[in-house]
Design a protein around this motif. Structure first.
Motif, short mmCIF file in Angstrom:
data_model
loop_
_atom_site.label_atom_id
_atom_site.label_comp_id
_atom_site.label_asym_id
_atom_site.label_seq_id
_atom_site.Cartn_x
_atom_site.Cartn_y
_atom_site.Cartn_z
N PHE A 149 33.10 36.66 35.75
CA PHE A 149 33.76 35.39 35.46
C PHE A 149 35.16 35.58 34.88
CE2 PHE A 149 29.18 34.72 35.09
CZ PHE A 149 28.99 33.71 36.03
N THR A 150 35.62 36.80 34.76
CA THR A 150 36.96 37.07 34.24
C THR A 150 37.74 37.91 35.25
OG1 THR A 150 36.19 39.06 33.08
CG2 THR A 150 36.22 36.99 31.84
N LYS A 151 39.05 37.86 35.13
CA LYS A 151 39.93 38.61 36.01
C LYS A 151 40.52 39.77 35.20
CE LYS A 151 39.63 35.67 39.48
NZ LYS A 151 39.10 36.02 40.81
N LYS A 152 39.83 40.90 35.19
CA LYS A 152 40.27 42.05 34.40
C LYS A 152 40.12 43.33 35.22
CE LYS A 152 39.18 40.03 29.90
NZ LYS A 152 38.48 40.20 28.61
N ILE A 153 41.01 44.28 34.91
CA ILE A 153 40.95 45.60 35.53
C ILE A 153 41.09 46.66 34.43
CG2 ILE A 153 41.82 44.88 37.78
CD1 ILE A 153 44.59 45.81 36.93
N ILE A 154 40.72 47.88 34.75
CA ILE A 154 40.81 49.01 33.83
C ILE A 154 41.77 50.03 34.42
CG2 ILE A 154 39.53 50.74 32.53
CD1 ILE A 154 38.75 47.89 31.86
N VAL A 155 42.78 50.44 33.63
CA VAL A 155 43.76 51.44 34.07
C VAL A 155 43.55 52.73 33.27
CG1 VAL A 155 45.44 49.72 34.77
CG2 VAL A 155 45.48 50.57 32.45
N ALA B 48 53.18 44.50 29.26
CA ALA B 48 53.13 43.87 30.58
C ALA B 48 52.78 44.90 31.65
CB ALA B 48 54.47 43.22 30.91
N VAL B 49 51.99 44.47 32.63
CA VAL B 49 51.58 45.32 33.75
C VAL B 49 52.17 44.71 35.01
CG1 VAL B 49 49.65 46.32 35.01
CG2 VAL B 49 49.49 45.98 32.53
N VAL B 50 52.98 45.47 35.73
CA VAL B 50 53.69 44.96 36.90
C VAL B 50 53.48 45.92 38.06
CG1 VAL B 50 55.42 43.86 35.44
CG2 VAL B 50 55.86 46.14 36.32
N THR C 210 45.29 43.79 27.17
CA THR C 210 44.64 43.03 26.11
C THR C 210 43.76 43.88 25.22
OG1 THR C 210 42.88 42.46 27.68
CG2 THR C 210 44.68 40.87 27.40
N ARG C 211 43.43 45.07 25.65
CA ARG C 211 42.62 45.95 24.81
C ARG C 211 42.88 47.39 25.21
NH1 ARG C 211 36.43 44.45 24.39
NH2 ARG C 211 37.45 42.62 23.48
N THR C 212 43.07 48.26 24.24
CA THR C 212 43.38 49.66 24.50
C THR C 212 42.26 50.55 23.98
OG1 THR C 212 44.64 49.81 22.44
CG2 THR C 212 45.86 49.30 24.45
N VAL D 194 43.20 45.42 31.22
CA VAL D 194 44.31 44.55 31.62
C VAL D 194 43.73 43.23 32.09
CG1 VAL D 194 46.26 44.26 33.17
CG2 VAL D 194 45.73 46.52 32.23
N THR D 195 44.19 42.15 31.50
CA THR D 195 43.81 40.81 31.94
C THR D 195 44.86 40.29 32.92
OG1 THR D 195 42.74 40.37 29.82
CG2 THR D 195 43.26 38.47 31.20
N LEU D 196 44.43 39.89 34.10
CA LEU D 196 45.34 39.43 35.13
C LEU D 196 45.89 38.05 34.77
CD1 LEU D 196 43.37 40.53 38.33
CD2 LEU D 196 45.12 41.78 37.06
N ILE D 197 47.06 37.73 35.30
CA ILE D 197 47.71 36.46 34.97
C ILE D 197 46.96 35.29 35.58
CG2 ILE D 197 49.97 37.49 34.69
CD1 ILE D 197 50.68 36.58 37.47
#
Length: 368
Positions: free
Chosen positions: A143-149, A162-164, A174-176, A183-186
């Motif tokens: 239910f969320t738009k998040k990725i892990i880098v 910012a992630v571009v 949003t969390r390290t 990373v929470t997507l826009i």
């Protein structure tokens, strides 16, 4: 002749097709054989080696059978790839020329901007730091738009960076963690980003829609100066996103008579779900407490020395004043006459006048 015809009648008619077992019997036999082979192969694994030997024998035949189609595909791909590469090379040359001209203009504008800031004594823009990251996997919450880098606090990644990608902003850290970051997507409904209309400079806040990978610009009046096709960029007023990064493009504007606000739908410019490599951009942070603590004593010592010097100046002035008698008439130098000035227009080595202390034997009068 009669005997000959009798011999021919005794012979049977030749059979054109040799008839064997009936079709039903053949079906039953081969079905039973197939079931037996399948059971043997699944249970005892006896046919694995047989299958391997058959594949070895049939592989050359398969290659020979596929050779014409492979040759045709290779030939067509060669000519199509060659033609495509020629067009791409021509396009890249033209684009490189255009970007070189733009870069020259940008360098001139950067120098002019720096000169103007120096003339106006303005603060320089914040410095930006960027590093390349790679997407490991998508967040577990559907239910969320998040990725892990694959970049974390060990690589100086901070919350809020910012992630571009090559086209625009795709999200925010949003969390390290030590070796990774979330990373929470826009397009997530919990993320907002300050934006600015590139055409007219109008500022607003974009909210993620959360479902269909779009952004909304709520709470804007129906007569707002926004058109379809307007480009949204980061305004930079939040101190999180660098200024001027592409965010989204306005695709739909809906105005209803029942609401004083317009519904504005935007599509993200960056590849939200397309690329695997991203760029993590963060604005320079203030100096660490250790550095500020190291410089504090020096500042304190300088201030203390300045205060001590200021405190000693009045004492020195008082001491100097105490040396001069209280009732002393100041010496006034006489003004030379005009004739004397004309005679002494060009002195060779004028001797400086030396002021002498007034005598304390004579009492000065008030009217003097």
């Amino acid at each position: 002749m009669a005997g000959y015809h009798q011999n021919l009648d005794q012979q049977q008619a030749p059979a054109f097709f040799a008839r064997g077992p009936s079709p039903l019997a053949r079906l039953a036999f081969f079905s039973a054989l197939s079931l037996a082979l399948m059971a043997t192969d699944s249970r005892l694994q006896y046919l694995g080696s047989v299958r391997e030997h058959l594949m070895v024998v049939l592989q050359p035949l398969q290659l020979i059978a596929n050779a014409p189609s492979v040759l045709y595909d290779s030939t067509s791909e060669y000519f199509s790839t060659h033609h495509r590469l020629l067009n791409e090379n021509q396009f890249l040359r033209k684009q490189a020329l255009i970007q070189a001209i733009s870069l020259q203009k940008m360098n001139a504008l950067a120098l002019e901007n720096t000169n103007l800031r120096e003339l106006l004594a303005a603060n320089q823009s914040l410095e930006e730091f960027s590093q390349l990251g790679e997407i490991l996997h998508v967040g577990r919450d559907p239910f969320t738009k998040k990725i892990i880098v694959n970049r974390g606090s060990n690589q100086q990644v901070v919350d809020g960076a910012a992630v571009v990608d090559a086209k625009g902003v795709i999200g925010q850290v949003t969390r390290t963690y030590p070796a990774s970051s979330e990373v929470t997507l826009i397009t997530d409904k919990s993320l907002t980003i300050p934006i600015q209309i590139e055409r007219n400079g109008l500022r607003a806040i974009a909210f993620g829609h959360g479902r269909d990978n779009t952004l909304d610009l709520p709470f804007l009046p129906a007569n707002v100066d926004i058109k379809r096709g307007d480009q949204l960029i980061t305004s930079g007023i939040d101190g999180v996103y660098p200024k001027g990064l592409a965010v989204a493009t306005v695709t739909d504007i809906q105005i209803s008579a029942d609401s004083p606000f317009a519904r504005i739908v935007c599509v993200p410019t960056g590849g939200i779900e397309n690329h695997k490599q991203v760029l993590i951009v963060s604005i320079s942070q203030p100096d660490s407490p250790a550095n500020s603590g190291a410089t504090t004593p020096q500042t304190g010592n300088a201030n203390t020395a300045a205060k001590a010097a200021a405190a000693t100046k009045p004492e020195a002035a008082q001491t100097a004043a105490s040396k001069v008698p209280a009732n002393t008439t100041p010496v006034v130098a006489p003004v030379p006459a005009a004739a004397d000035i004309n005679q002494n227009k060009k002195p060779a080595n004028p001797t400086p006048a030396v002021a002498t202390e007034p005598s304390t034997a004579t009492k000065p009068h008030a009217q003097d």
